[in-house]
Design a protein around this motif. Structure first.
Motif, mmCIF file in Angstrom:
data_model
loop_
_atom_site.group_PDB
_atom_site.id
_atom_site.type_symbol
_atom_site.label_atom_id
_atom_site.label_comp_id
_atom_site.label_asym_id
_atom_site.label_seq_id
_atom_site.Cartn_x
_atom_site.Cartn_y
_atom_site.Cartn_z
ATOM 1 N N HIS A 126 0.852 -1.190 0.000
ATOM 2 C CA HIS A 126 0.000 0.000 0.000
ATOM 3 C C HIS A 126 0.887 1.240 0.000
ATOM 4 O O HIS A 126 2.044 1.180 0.414
ATOM 5 N N LYS A 127 0.326 2.346 -0.474
ATOM 6 C CA LYS A 127 1.059 3.608 -0.411
ATOM 7 C C LYS A 127 0.118 4.746 -0.037
ATOM 8 O O LYS A 127 -1.097 4.666 -0.260
ATOM 9 N N VAL A 128 0.687 5.774 0.560
ATOM 10 C CA VAL A 128 -0.065 7.001 0.823
ATOM 11 C C VAL A 128 -0.014 7.821 -0.457
ATOM 12 O O VAL A 128 1.056 8.279 -0.880
ATOM 13 N N ALA A 129 -1.172 7.980 -1.073
ATOM 14 C CA ALA A 129 -1.231 8.646 -2.376
ATOM 15 C C ALA A 129 -1.459 10.146 -2.263
ATOM 16 O O ALA A 129 -1.076 10.901 -3.163
ATOM 17 N N LYS A 130 -2.078 10.569 -1.143
ATOM 18 C CA LYS A 130 -2.372 11.992 -1.027
ATOM 19 C C LYS A 130 -2.542 12.379 0.433
ATOM 20 O O LYS A 130 -3.029 11.591 1.243
ATOM 21 N N ILE A 131 -2.104 13.594 0.747
ATOM 22 C CA ILE A 131 -2.272 14.156 2.091
ATOM 23 C C ILE A 131 -3.250 15.315 1.997
ATOM 24 O O ILE A 131 -3.126 16.181 1.123
ATOM 25 N N TYR A 132 -4.232 15.335 2.898
ATOM 26 C CA TYR A 132 -5.252 16.380 2.914
ATOM 27 C C TYR A 132 -5.098 17.231 4.174
ATOM 28 O O TYR A 132 -4.696 16.736 5.233
ATOM 29 N N GLY A 133 -5.446 18.497 4.051
ATOM 30 C CA GLY A 133 -5.418 19.389 5.202
ATOM 31 C C GLY A 133 -5.058 20.795 4.781
ATOM 32 O O GLY A 133 -4.287 20.992 3.836
ATOM 33 N N ARG A 134 -5.589 21.761 5.509
ATOM 34 C CA ARG A 134 -5.280 23.153 5.187
ATOM 35 C C ARG A 134 -4.202 23.684 6.148
ATOM 36 O O ARG A 134 -3.064 23.890 5.763
ATOM 37 N N ASP A 135 -4.565 23.899 7.400
ATOM 38 C CA ASP A 135 -3.582 24.372 8.376
ATOM 39 C C ASP A 135 -2.832 23.209 9.012
ATOM 40 O O ASP A 135 -1.640 23.302 9.289
ATOM 41 N N ARG A 136 -3.560 22.106 9.235
ATOM 42 C CA ARG A 136 -2.978 20.915 9.856
ATOM 43 C C ARG A 136 -3.445 19.699 9.077
ATOM 44 O O ARG A 136 -4.520 19.714 8.465
#
Length: 325
Positions: A212-222
């Motif tokens: 598995h892989k982390v494909a995307k990181i979500y978040g604005r300030d944190r």
């Protein structure tokens, strides 16, 4: 410009072992540079056990292992230690320029050992898409924040990659009261030692996703969440095999890169894939009298092996100095 018989750059386990071995081989003029305010290198923040079994035949923490060598260094007046000293330039003639608080100085080495260790690979090197919020750390930085600074970087953690530092930090976060949501590894099996898989993940029931892989990181300030995708044997994403994990912290533990920019500056050939010096023999380089040891030469799994192989570099430097005297 002062000339010294042997100069060693790096006061971690590699540099200290090389200095002591060179002294035992008869070298009495040794200068050891360390950019931190203490000897020990990365070991000072590795408060877990698992060190010393191969070298001292007993179980030690990282600081205890480092202190064994640091005490010997302090008891050896022929080894001069220069702390808070950052080497910024190196020539093919083994001339070094270094910074100390308030000073810029140069020294010429008759023999030189580079024991500069590694740095961590970053998020950008594994191409994780998404925003750039607070809460993304390398595993080693998180380790320093917790173990040295006494700060907890986050409460709900996802770890990208299963290198040994990442595995150890999964346990560390758990013991500090945080929730480790998952460890994500793109390969079919862990990059870390089996003992760390058992002691740091299995013993704490931490979810571990291989392939598995982390494909995307979500978040604005944190950091708010990550998207995780299953991959095939060629590491391509499998359609429909994605899910999200809510978290406030992402640790990156995707390998180490030998710190060899200084020897590259001096004209040595560097393997572009690994950042290791191109060499046919352990610790040797194409420049006479210039040696590289420890994780700067190749990435080791355990510090005990670093110490043993770095002692060889110290003896090689001593043989070189006797040959050119």
């Amino acid at each position: 410009m002062v000339e010294r018989d042997l100069v060693i750059v790096g006061g971690g386990p590699a540099g200290m072992a090389a200095a002591l071995a060179a002294h035992e081989a008869g070298i009495t003029d040794i200068l050891l540079f360390e950019r931190d305010q203490h000897l020990g290198g990365i070991l000072n923040q590795c408060v877990h056990t698992g060190f010393g079994l191969g070298y001292f035949h007993e179980v030690l923490t990282g600081p205890e292992y480092a202190d064994r060598f640091a005490k010997k260094i302090r008891e050896t007046p022929e080894i001069e230690v220069s702390l808070k000293s950052f080497v910024v330039h190196l020539t093919r003639d083994k001339e070094l320029t270094f910074l100390k608080p308030g000073l810029l100085e140069r020294v010429k080495a008759r023999a030189l050992i580079m024991a500069t260790g590694c740095r961590e690979r970053t998020r950008e090197m594994v191409h994780i898409a998404g925003t750039r919020p607070a809460g993304i750390f390398s595993a080693g930085l998180a380790q320093k924040l917790i173990n040295i600074e006494g700060l907890l970087p986050g409460r709900r953690v996802v770890i990208v990659g299963s290198g040994d530092i990442g595995l150890i930090m999964a346990r560390r976060f758990f013991l500090e009261g945080a929730e480790v949501k998952a460890v994500i590894e793109i390969r079919k099996e862990s990059r870390g030692l089996l003992r760390n898989i058992v002691q740091c993940l299995d013993d704490f029931n931490t979810p571990f996703y291989t392939s598995h892989k982390v494909a995307k990181i979500y978040g604005r300030d944190r950091v708010e969440k990550v998207k995780v995708v299953k991959v095939d044997d060629r590491l391509n994403e499998i359609p429909g095999e994605a899910f999200e994990i809510e978290c406030d912290t992402v640790l990156i533990s995707v390998g180490l890169i030998p710190e060899n920019e200084l020897i590259e500056m001096a004209g040595l050939a560097i393997d572009k894939k690994t950042n290791r010096p191109v060499s046919a023999e352990l610790n040797k380089t194409a420049i006479d009298g210039l040696f590289v040891c420890g994780n700067a030469f190749q990435v080791y799994d355990i510090a005990d092996s670093v110490s043993r192989d770095s002692e060889i570099a110290g003896r090689l430097a001593a043989e070189y100095l006797r040959g050119v005297s």
